[in-house]
Each structure stands twice: as C-alpha cells, then as structure tokens.
Design an enzyme around this catalytic site. Sequence first.
Site, PDB file in Angstrom:
ATOM      1  N   SER A  90       0.832  -1.202   0.000  1.00 14.66           N
ATOM      2  CA  SER A  90       0.000   0.000   0.000  1.00 14.66           C
ATOM      3  C   SER A  90       0.871   1.259   0.000  1.00 14.66           C
ATOM      4  CB  SER A  90      -0.956  -0.030   1.194  1.00 14.66           C
ATOM      5  OG  SER A  90      -1.922   0.982   1.101  1.00 14.66           O
TER       6      SER A  90
ATOM      7  N   ASP B 117      -8.757  -3.738  -6.272  1.00 16.56           N
ATOM      8  CA  ASP B 117      -8.194  -3.448  -4.957  1.00 16.56           C
ATOM      9  C   ASP B 117      -9.251  -2.803  -4.059  1.00 16.56           C
ATOM     10  OD1 ASP B 117      -6.858  -1.515  -2.984  1.00 16.56           O
ATOM     11  OD2 ASP B 117      -5.172  -2.737  -3.644  1.00 16.56           O
TER      12      ASP B 117
ATOM     13  N   HIS C 107      -6.437  -6.150  -0.567  1.00 14.65           N
ATOM     14  CA  HIS C 107      -5.478  -5.045  -0.549  1.00 14.65           C
ATOM     15  C   HIS C 107      -4.243  -5.535   0.188  1.00 14.65           C
ATOM     16  CE1 HIS C 107      -4.019  -0.960  -0.712  1.00 14.65           C
ATOM     17  NE2 HIS C 107      -3.876  -0.912   0.598  1.00 14.65           N
TER      18      HIS C 107
END
Length: 399
Positions: free
Chosen positions: A187, A283, A350
């Site tokens: 991320s 995502d 994610h």
Amino acid sequence: MVRFLWVCIVVAFCFSKWVDGFVQYSQRGDPKTEIINNTLMVSITLIRGAEAKGAVCLDGTLPAYYFNRGHGSGANSWVVHFQGGGWCSNITECVARTKTQFGSSRYMLPETGFTGILSFKAEENPDFFNWNRVLIPSCDGASYSGDSENKEAQLHFRGQRMWLTFMEELMSLGMRHAKRALISGCSAGGLTSILHCDKFRGLFKKSTKVKCLSDAGFFPDEVDISGEPTFRNFFSGVVSLQGVKKNLPRFCTRHLDPTSCFFPQNLISGIKTPLFILNSAYDIYQFYAILVPASTDPNGLWDNCKLNLTNCSPSQLQIMKGYRNQMLNLLKPISKSKQNGMSVTSCYAHCQAQYQVMWHADNSTLIGTKTISQSVGDWYFDRAEIKVYDEGCHYLVPQ
C-alpha cells in the site's frame, strides 16, 4: 556409566540450545524472537539517536523497525519491507495519526508476526525464508518522502530523513555486504518502494542483485464515479503539506507537477532498477478511496457491492471492469519491459505479499499456474519472465 550419562545430558542440553538459537536465526545483540502459534514473533527495535538527525515520526518519537537475521545461503541476502498505513493530507488528519501506530512509535506493537514474504519457513516462503528480513512500519504519512514540519501543531514531516536513517541502520547491521537485496512494501509502503527504488539500488555495489517489489502500491490518477478527482486532491494535500516535492524523482518533476509525480503511473517508465508490480485490479482500498469514496454515494447505493462483489449490479460491475481495464492500460510500460515483472490479480483484496494465505498456501489463488510467491521468486531470480494477470479469484469478499 553414570559419567557417560552425564556427558550425554550435557551434550543434549547444549545441542538443544544450539538448535533453539539456529531455529530463531539470531545473533547476540539482535532483536528477541519467539515462535507463537507456529509464527515467528519479532521484537521492535528503536533507532537510538535518530532525533539528532531530525529523523522522527510525526509526533517526534523515534523511528522503529523489526528485524530477523538471515542464515545459510540467505545470510547475505536482504528483504526490506515497508508496511502500509496510508497518508495524511492536512493538519487534522496528521494530528489524529500521532495517536496511533501510524504516526508514533509509542503505539507500535512491541513484537509482530513475520508471515508471507517475511516468513521463516521454506514451505511458506520458498525463496526468501532464510534471508535477512526487515519490516519497517509507517509513521510519517507520506510514504517516507516528506521533509518539513509544522511547529504550531508540533508535527514532524520527516519521512525522507527516516528513510536515510533506516538505510544507515541496516547497512550497519550487514546490509552493506549484501549479494542480493529486495525492497518491497504494501500500500503506502508499496508506493515507498517505487519512490525509493533507484535510491535503494544506489546503496549497493554494481555486483549486488537489487530489485524492487510494490504490493498494492500502484494507485491510478483516476476520477471517482462522479467525475471528481477526489484522490488526486488528497495526494496533492499530502505532497504540499509534507514538503515531498524536493524528494521526488527528478526525471518526473522536470516535466510534471509534484502531485503527478506522486502517482506511480508517471514514475514506472523512468525507474532504472527492475520493478515488480503486484496489484489487484479490484483493490478494495482503491474501491473505497478512489472509485467510490463516501462523498460520491450519500445514499449508500454501493454499500452491498462494497461488502461482496457478487452483490454488485450489472452497471456497477461494468464500472469496475472499466477501472480494471484502465489500470492494465497504465501498466503497459511494465509489460513491455523485459527486466520488470507484473502480477495483477482480480482478488477483492489489498496487499497480498505479507499475508500467508495470499502469498503461498495450499488455498492461495494461482496466477496462471503459480502462487504469488512463486511468481515473485521466478522474476527475482530470473527463472522466468512474469507478466500475468488473471480474471478469476476465490476471494470475492474483502480480505
């Protein structure tokens, strides 16, 4: 006979201690480790003296990391993984972060489990299990790229200084002798690995094999369902507030504005070091933050779809497929480069590298015929060219 028995006991005791030390792969002075529920737990390490360099978290506390030393064939190989944690784009958001682990080491876990790409088991992490493995938590709010401060709010935007301090610390622990190195991140940490990819390469000798992995760090510069650039406005706040501009790659800022150069799509063509993009085309974070932020759906028409993709209407699915197609289009520079790699899943997830079930497990989703771990390993060791995407995934609900 008694003497022989005592000798056996002493030898057995010493052997058990040696095995314990080997299993935990630590040396004197290394962070404490222990195995709980079959997971390696690694203790936190604060970087003492970092405050003298101004290398501190948002609230002024010391930066921290988790480290487990490699062994055997991996003794001179390093994985440096940057944890996710998002960003902050205004004073209110950043002050709020100082009360959490994402803005202060005061709230970080005293120890954390190493799984996925950080696992110490060969059956869970075939190519990197015995490497030196480092986890760096996020505590700056700008993917370790800012360098500014707000004295009135007592906020320290010193991500770039912490990046340099982390690298100095790891080099002192033996990374300067690395034969192989991989910077990775999830991320916001995945964006860190892209922004600092070539800088990481610059730390080592030419003979060192260095590559970069971005997991869920490819954030497209796209409008939301109402046509507004909500996420771009958010990134613009991060860049301007935290003084990110001066630390962005110059090959980008020479012809684009700083906010554009915080988006990976404008960086991947200029990065010289081999780069692997691991991302989901669906995502979950991007679904909530970029495509359908709360401001665009006041009546909650997307709520059921967000909870489970099987609940999405045909028109909603069409919008999501369009978003997916645009992401694949933006990734063309990666797909055309022989040295780079790409694995785009269709999982509603994610971050996938740090979670065992996604990385390498019996029930992991396969990209083609390989787990994510096998794909990344084949790319890193040049066993195969990896540029794949898959439309199927058995993780349709948020992971």
